[in-house]
Design a protein around this motif. Structure first.
Motif, short mmCIF file in Angstrom:
data_model
loop_
_atom_site.label_atom_id
_atom_site.label_comp_id
_atom_site.label_asym_id
_atom_site.label_seq_id
_atom_site.Cartn_x
_atom_site.Cartn_y
_atom_site.Cartn_z
N GLN A 158 0.81 -1.22 0.00
CA GLN A 158 0.00 0.00 0.00
C GLN A 158 0.84 1.27 0.00
OE1 GLN A 158 -2.06 -1.11 3.50
NE2 GLN A 158 -3.34 -2.58 2.42
N GLY A 159 2.03 1.21 -0.58
CA GLY A 159 2.82 2.43 -0.64
C GLY A 159 4.29 2.18 -0.89
N ILE A 160 5.01 3.27 -1.05
CA ILE A 160 6.45 3.26 -1.30
C ILE A 160 7.11 4.12 -0.22
CG2 ILE A 160 8.28 3.77 -2.96
CD1 ILE A 160 6.30 1.73 -4.02
N PHE A 161 8.24 3.65 0.29
CA PHE A 161 8.98 4.40 1.31
C PHE A 161 10.43 4.49 0.88
CE2 PHE A 161 10.97 5.01 5.53
CZ PHE A 161 10.16 6.01 6.05
N ARG A 162 10.97 5.70 0.89
CA ARG A 162 12.34 5.92 0.41
C ARG A 162 13.20 6.49 1.53
NH1 ARG A 162 8.74 7.60 -3.44
NH2 ARG A 162 8.96 6.72 -5.55
N ILE A 163 14.43 5.98 1.64
CA ILE A 163 15.38 6.54 2.60
C ILE A 163 16.72 6.76 1.90
CG2 ILE A 163 14.29 5.40 4.56
CD1 ILE A 163 16.66 3.44 4.61
N GLY A 164 17.51 7.69 2.46
CA GLY A 164 18.85 7.92 1.96
C GLY A 164 18.94 8.87 0.79
N ASN A 165 17.82 9.45 0.37
CA ASN A 165 17.85 10.37 -0.76
C ASN A 165 18.33 11.75 -0.30
OD1 ASN A 165 15.12 8.51 -1.31
ND2 ASN A 165 16.52 8.69 -3.04
N ASP A 166 18.74 12.58 -1.25
CA ASP A 166 19.21 13.91 -0.91
C ASP A 166 18.14 14.65 -0.12
OD1 ASP A 166 21.49 13.39 -2.32
OD2 ASP A 166 20.81 14.37 -4.16
N ALA A 167 18.55 15.29 0.96
CA ALA A 167 17.61 16.01 1.81
C ALA A 167 17.87 17.51 1.84
CB ALA A 167 17.68 15.45 3.23
N GLY A 168 18.79 17.99 1.02
CA GLY A 168 19.11 19.41 1.01
C GLY A 168 20.16 19.74 2.05
#
Length: 339
Positions: free
Chosen positions: A246-256
């Motif tokens: 029921q969804g997608i979860f992302r970690i480790g991407n650029d956060a500014g």
């Protein structure tokens, strides 16, 4: 007598020095009592400015030192087995930087020795487990809020590799972290590994096939893939995308932060693992110190180190043959069943 956990750090290379400074400056309830290195000048330099810390030249000397309450092992992996057996022989807590040992046979011998001791004394340095985003993703998977996790997509990119970094090291030194991450996220063992190679970057040194694509499967059928790209040049990037029912979860991407100026926008990229996971390292060592003072461990143990070694062996064979290779594990001893 000091009320702190007095830690002997074995190995004064890059990671050893990083941990020495961490213990001395940022960790509560611990102090560096000794530093061991085969190079006496390096050991002396590592303890300079740390009151009461002694420079030593052998593991045995550190273990015989009455000021050693615990050990942080930061030597190259091929030296770990003998040191771990000696440390277990003294019934001392140890934080062992990964790998536990370089192969599953020697890792299993360490597991058996700890089982014979009757309690867990070894914590293995898979620091990503202490990253806040990794903990969030694990909690989401275990909590079931988005249904079952179906797939995990990992990116592991380094700016460059040092001289002598082989194809096998892409698995043993890099993808080993994803092996542990998949086990950490899902709570399952990995049952098979496959490695595919395709078009190689011209930035890879001779004899190294980079990037590579690694496909894993867990006991329940969760598929996880890893893009391992160790000469990406732009910086260090480790990210995961979890696909749920029921969804997608992302970690480790650029956060500014992101800057827009002169017709361009962008932000900084981490230069390496030490910067990206600095807080995770602090949390890892603090958790180990707190647990060691209570007489236990608080994180990945010897079984996790053994399982990772078995995954790496399957990965290297898959890399060599192009086939999907089963991960072979011995039965899990009862000591680790509650972990």
């Amino acid at each position: 007598m000091s009320q702190n956990l007095r830690v002997a750090v074995i190995g004064a290379g890059r990671m050893g020095v990083d941990h020495i400074q961490r213990l001395d400056r940022r960790i509560h309830g611990a102090e560096v009592s000794a530093v061991v290195d085969i190079d006496p000048d390096r050991a002396a330099a590592a303890v300079a400015g740390i009151p009461g810390a002694a420079a030593m030249s052998s593991v045995e000397e550190a273990l015989e030192n009455p000021d050693t309450d615990a050990v942080l092992l930061a030597t190259p992996g091929f030296l770990h087995e003998d040191a771990l057996h000696a440390i277990l022989g003294r019934d001392l807590p140890v934080l062992c930087e990964k790998p536990l040992t370089p192969d599953s046979a020697s890792a299993w011998r360490v597991v058996q020795a700890e089982e014979k001791l009757g309690r867990q004394r070894i914590q293995v340095g898979f620091m990503r487990r202490y990253d806040a985003e990794y903990a969030q993703l694990q909690a989401l998977i275990r909590g079931g809020e988005l249904g079952e996790v179906l797939m995990l997509h990992h990116q592991h990119r380094n700016p460059s590799t040092p001289p002598g970094f082989t194809n096998e090291m892409l698995i043993n030194d890099s993808v080993v972290h994803e092996f542990d991450a998949v086990r950490f996220f899902t709570g399952e063992e990995i049952v098979s590994v496959q490695v595919r190679t395709g078009k190689a970057t011209r930035n890879a040194p001779a004899g190294q096939q980079d990037p590579q694509h690694v496909l894993l499967e867990t006991e329940s059928g969760v598929l996880a893939d890893v893009e391992i790209y160790v000469n990406a040049e732009f910086g260090y990037e480790v990210a995961t995308q979890a696909v749920f029912e029921q969804g997608i979860f992302r970690i480790g991407n650029d956060a500014g932060p992101y800057l827009s100026t002169q017709g361009r926008w962008g932000g900084p990229v981490s230069p390496g693992f030490a910067a990206r996971f600095s807080t995770a390292y602090d949390r890892e060592v603090q958790a180990w110190v707190d647990a060691a003072r209570r007489g236990g461990i608080d994180g990945p143990g010897a079984w996790d180190g053994y399982a990772a070694a078995a995954c790496c062996e399957a990965g290297v064979e898959a890399q060599r043959t192009g086939r999907s290779v089963a991960v072979t594990l011995n039965d899990k001893p009862s000591l680790y069943l509650q972990a």
